[in-house]
Design an enzyme around this catalytic site. Structure first.
Site, mmCIF file in Angstrom:
data_model
loop_
_atom_site.group_PDB
_atom_site.id
_atom_site.type_symbol
_atom_site.label_atom_id
_atom_site.label_comp_id
_atom_site.label_asym_id
_atom_site.label_seq_id
_atom_site.Cartn_x
_atom_site.Cartn_y
_atom_site.Cartn_z
ATOM 1 N N LYS A 13 0.841 -1.539 0.099
ATOM 2 C CA LYS A 13 0.285 -0.191 -0.106
ATOM 3 C C LYS A 13 1.422 1.336 -0.101
ATOM 4 O O LYS A 13 2.039 1.412 0.838
ATOM 5 C CB LYS A 13 -0.783 0.025 0.917
ATOM 6 C CG LYS A 13 -1.633 -1.277 1.401
ATOM 7 C CD LYS A 13 -2.929 -0.712 0.281
ATOM 8 C CE LYS A 13 -4.199 -1.370 0.387
ATOM 9 N NZ LYS A 13 -5.119 -0.971 -0.830
ATOM 10 N N LYS A 70 -13.068 -6.640 -7.456
ATOM 11 C CA LYS A 70 -13.404 -6.809 -5.808
ATOM 12 C C LYS A 70 -15.181 -7.514 -5.965
ATOM 13 O O LYS A 70 -16.046 -6.824 -6.778
ATOM 14 C CB LYS A 70 -13.123 -5.619 -5.710
ATOM 15 C CG LYS A 70 -12.058 -5.366 -4.472
ATOM 16 C CD LYS A 70 -12.115 -3.775 -3.892
ATOM 17 C CE LYS A 70 -11.281 -3.798 -3.163
ATOM 18 N NZ LYS A 70 -9.446 -4.133 -4.064
HETATM 19 O O1 LIG Z 1 -6.637 -6.696 -3.152
HETATM 20 C C1 LIG Z 1 -5.603 -7.264 -2.258
HETATM 21 O O2 LIG Z 1 -4.500 -6.872 -1.890
HETATM 22 C C2 LIG Z 1 -6.590 -7.166 -0.608
HETATM 23 C C3 LIG Z 1 -7.545 -6.264 -0.813
HETATM 24 C C4 LIG Z 1 -6.923 -4.820 -0.316
HETATM 25 O O3 LIG Z 1 -5.691 -4.340 -0.997
HETATM 26 C C5 LIG Z 1 -8.182 -3.369 0.172
HETATM 27 C C6 LIG Z 1 -9.208 -4.613 0.125
HETATM 28 C C7 LIG Z 1 -9.939 -2.924 0.641
HETATM 29 C C8 LIG Z 1 -9.986 -2.211 0.340
HETATM 30 C C9 LIG Z 1 -8.851 -1.082 -0.476
HETATM 31 O O4 LIG Z 1 -7.786 -0.074 0.382
HETATM 32 C C10 LIG Z 1 -7.760 -2.290 -0.898
HETATM 33 C C11 LIG Z 1 -7.835 -2.060 -2.543
HETATM 34 O O5 LIG Z 1 -7.922 -1.517 -2.926
HETATM 35 O O6 LIG Z 1 -7.099 -2.893 -3.372
HETATM 36 MG MG LIG Z 2 -6.205 -1.815 -4.744
#
Ligand SMILES: O=C(O)CCC(=O)C1=CC=C[C@@H](O)[C@@H]1C(=O)O
Ligand SMILES: [Mg+2]
Length: 331
Positions: free
Chosen positions: A142, A239
């Site tokens: 992140k 997602k």
């Molecule tokens: O994709 C992944 O590795 C796990 C999930 C993840 O990173 C996320 C889940 C929920 C909200 C977000 O901040 C974030 C994303 O942006 O992908």
């Molecule tokens: Mg993302």
């Protein structure tokens, strides 16, 4: 038929540029022999209250088609109802959910990425080290919560320590275009697989595709997968909770594959049923890319204990009929 609320604290919250995810609240929807999960995440889906309203409405319908129609405009609610429908049909047909979704080949496990939240260089390196020792070959870091140069230093440190790791970064739309360009330039020698959603808006994403590899995540939800594919992104992050269900996420995955773009299944830090559903979605795709589904370990407790554990960078597809965890309505 039932709508059951849950609230699950995270033992390991996820630090992102868009804030901290500390707890997940949602509903289990059970009807006609199938179960599905709705875990709304404001900013990505409808609110908890709107989700509950849609599910209560769906719960009164006698047919799946009417129940699904009641959830239009409420993607997390629709996710639950469509998952319950797929689960019920898969159980009736005596097959796993990924086959019901249309998966054509046997699939025992899917590769996953580790998700490393915002931290300083030391904290980032230590989280990546833990992931590598656990067997992950792909790590998503992140970024966007600190200065661009500091984020670039974090990625540089990770790359120096792990030359062969597949490395992704995710900015959650925190940057403006100049910052995103600066990050892509600063990391151009680090062989990043892609930077997920560096900026808000699909037009700005399109302009960045000539600077470095970018992936769409929030933009898939906001602008639709076709607009992201037209923008020329390298990958689309899918997602299911935010896209209104496993069926819709799978359609988006095939639109990407047809366009020569990598679909990456991810989740909104969902509880066990939706994570299992997303594992089945990845299992239904040909040669799935490492998925963002290694988030179950963040929960202090879950709806079903240890439903999708990660072993050596893979999650085993839950065995049995339907989504194959935790039983279904009435069991
Ligand atoms: O994709 C992944 O590795 C796990 C999930 C993840 O990173 C996320 C889940 C929920 C909200 C977000 O901040 C974030 C994303 O942006 O992908
Ligand atoms: Mg993302």
């Amino acid at each position: 038929m039932s709508v059951e609320a849950f609230a699950l604290p995270l033992a390991t919250p996820l630090e992102t540029a868009a804030g901290r995810i500390e707890e997940r609240e949602g509903f289990l929807f059970a009807a006609r022999g199938g179960t599905g999960e709705a875990t709304p995440l404001p900013g990505w889906t409808e609110s908890l209250a709107a989700c509950e309203r849609a599910l209560r409405d769906a719960d009164e319908k006698e047919r799946w088609s009417a129940a699904l129609a009641a959830c239009e405009g409420a993607p997390a609610a629709r996710h639950a109802v469509s998952q319950a429908c797929l689960d019920a049909r898969a159980r009736a047909a005596d097959r796993p959910l990924y086959r019901e979704l249309g998966g054509e080949r046997e699939c025992e496990r899917v590769p996953v990425n580790a998700t490393v939240g915002d931290a300083d260089v030391e904290g980032t390196l230590s989280a990546v080290e833990t992931a590598v020792h656990a067997g992950f070959e792909t790590v998503k870091v992140k970024v966007g919560a600190r200065a661009v140069a500091a984020d670039a230093d974090r990625l540089d440190a990770v790359r120096s320590a792990y030359p062969r790791l597949e490395l992704r970064a995710d900015a959650n739309a925190a940057w403006d275009e100049a910052e995103a360009r600066a990050f892509l330039d600063a990391t151009s020698g680090l062989d990043l697989a892609y930077v997920e959603q560096p900026v808000p808006g699909v037009d700005a994403l399109a302009r960045l595709t000539s600077v470095g590899p970018v992936a769409a995540d929030e933009s898939v939800v906001d602008a639709g997968v076709d607009a992201c594919l037209d923008a020329g992104v390298a990958a689309v992050v899918l997602k299911p909770m935010a896209l209104g269900g496993l069926d819709r996420a799978r359609d988006a995955a095939f639109a990407a594959l047809d366009a020569g773009v990598t679909p990456v299944v991810s989740n909104t830090v969902d509880a066990a049923y939706a994570r299992s559903g997303a594992v089945h979605l990845a299992a239904s795709l040909p040669d799935p890319a490492p998925a963002g589904l290694a988030t179950g370990g963040r929960f202090a407790r879950d709806l079903v204990p240890d439903a999708t554990p990660v072993r050596n960078g893979y999650i085993a597809v839950p065995r049995g009929n339907g989504h194959a965890i935790g039983g279904s309505a009435g069991e």
